[in-house]
Scaffold this active site. Structure first.
Site, PDB file in Angstrom:
ATOM      1  N   HIS A  96      27.541 -15.425   0.602  1.00 11.09           N
ATOM      2  CA  HIS A  96      28.468 -15.191   1.712  1.00 11.09           C
ATOM      3  C   HIS A  96      27.825 -14.271   2.738  1.00 11.09           C
ATOM      4  O   HIS A  96      27.235 -13.241   2.387  1.00 11.09           O
ATOM      5  CB  HIS A  96      29.774 -14.556   1.211  1.00 11.09           C
ATOM      6  N   SER A  97      27.920 -14.643   4.008  1.00  8.81           N
ATOM      7  CA  SER A  97      27.406 -13.856   5.123  1.00  8.81           C
ATOM      8  C   SER A  97      25.906 -13.615   4.924  1.00  8.81           C
ATOM      9  O   SER A  97      25.131 -14.570   4.875  1.00  8.81           O
ATOM     10  CB  SER A  97      28.213 -12.555   5.255  1.00  8.81           C
ATOM     11  N   MET A  98      25.452 -12.374   4.773  1.00 14.48           N
ATOM     12  CA  MET A  98      24.040 -12.134   4.509  1.00 14.48           C
ATOM     13  C   MET A  98      23.577 -12.913   3.288  1.00 14.48           C
ATOM     14  O   MET A  98      22.454 -13.435   3.242  1.00 14.48           O
ATOM     15  CB  MET A  98      23.763 -10.644   4.299  1.00 14.48           C
TER      16      MET A  98
END
Length: 256
Positions: A96-98
């Site tokens: 998720h995200s990074m």
């Protein structure tokens, strides 16, 4: 097969990362400032054939005393080294995200090394890697600016943001993670020969849903888009739905 990179958070009646019962391992990579604990509940939500393996990167959780990485490629290289011995059965990557960017570049690294590739790549709340960043960098910004951005995104508990002592401990890791993202450049490589699912939040202020289609440029085996209600950290309230979608995909691909 013990390694500090994998957190054992499975329920007592499920196998750990080295257990023989799972048909496929799901390695889960954290978002900026996050830890393996973000996926603590996933082991209980996933069906028996899917083994949830949260990844703990340096600077957080049990590895709080280790210096965090500030650049993506050394981090991904170390992660690939650590996971090589755990790729003896089908596996998938979720980030998720990074963590989505880490999962993408980890898959590229495995391909360059001639190693086994994931059965499926799941990226969540992550901008396409080849899109230019338009937001001002935060890794060297004043503390107040970093905290303001964290409040806007909504993923950091308010009691942590309001506690100066805790934030003093958390900010170095956050700055390192922001540096990982903000110094990254996407090198030209062929699209990945791995099926991809891209999750997004319908009201995500950081990664608008319309931008997620750009991941198709990296998906030589095709990509599907799954939108769920919520902002940038939609995966927490929608954990049941996300795990169900991931597990359904993997059980259809891997389990006969």
């Amino acid at each position: 097969m013990d390694t500090p990179w994998l957190a054992r958070q499975e329920p007592a009646d499920r196998a750990g990362p080295a257990g023989p019962r799972a048909a496929v391992r799901l390695f889960c990579l954290p978002y900026a400032g996050g830890a393996a604990a973000a996926y603590r509940a996933w082991g209980a939500l996933a069906p028996a054939p899917v083994q949830v393996c949260p990844v703990e990167i340096p600077g957080r959780g049990r590895r709080l005393g280790e210096p965090p990485f500030g650049r993506l490629r050394p981090l991904v290289g170390a992660l690939a080294d650590a996971l090589t011995g755990h790729l003896d059965r089908p596996f998938a990557l979720f980030g998720h995200s990074m963590g989505g960017l880490l999962a993408f570049e980890l898959t590229r690294t495995l391909r360059r090394r001639g190693l086994r590739l994931p059965e499926h790549l799941f990226v969540s709340g992550a901008a396409p890697p080849d899109e230019p960043r338009t937001r001002p960098p935060l890794h060297a910004a004043p503390d107040a600016q970093v905290k303001a951005e964290l409040r806007r995104l909504g993923g950091t508990p308010r009691h942590l943001l309001d506690d100066d002592e805790l934030m003093e401990l958390a900010l170095p890791v956050l700055r390192a993670d922001f540096s990982v993202l903000e110094t990254y450049t996407c090198r030209a490589e062929p699209p990945l020969p791995v099926p991809m699912t891209v999750f997004g939040g319908t009201t995500d202020p950081l990664v608008p849903a319309a931008s997620l289609h750009g991941w198709r440029r990296q998906a030589g085996a095709g990509a599907r888009l799954v939108l769920l209600p919520g902002g940038h950290f939609f995966l927490h309230p929608a954990a049941t739905e996300v795990v169900a979608a991931v597990s359904g995909t993997l059980c259809g691909q891997v389990v006969p």
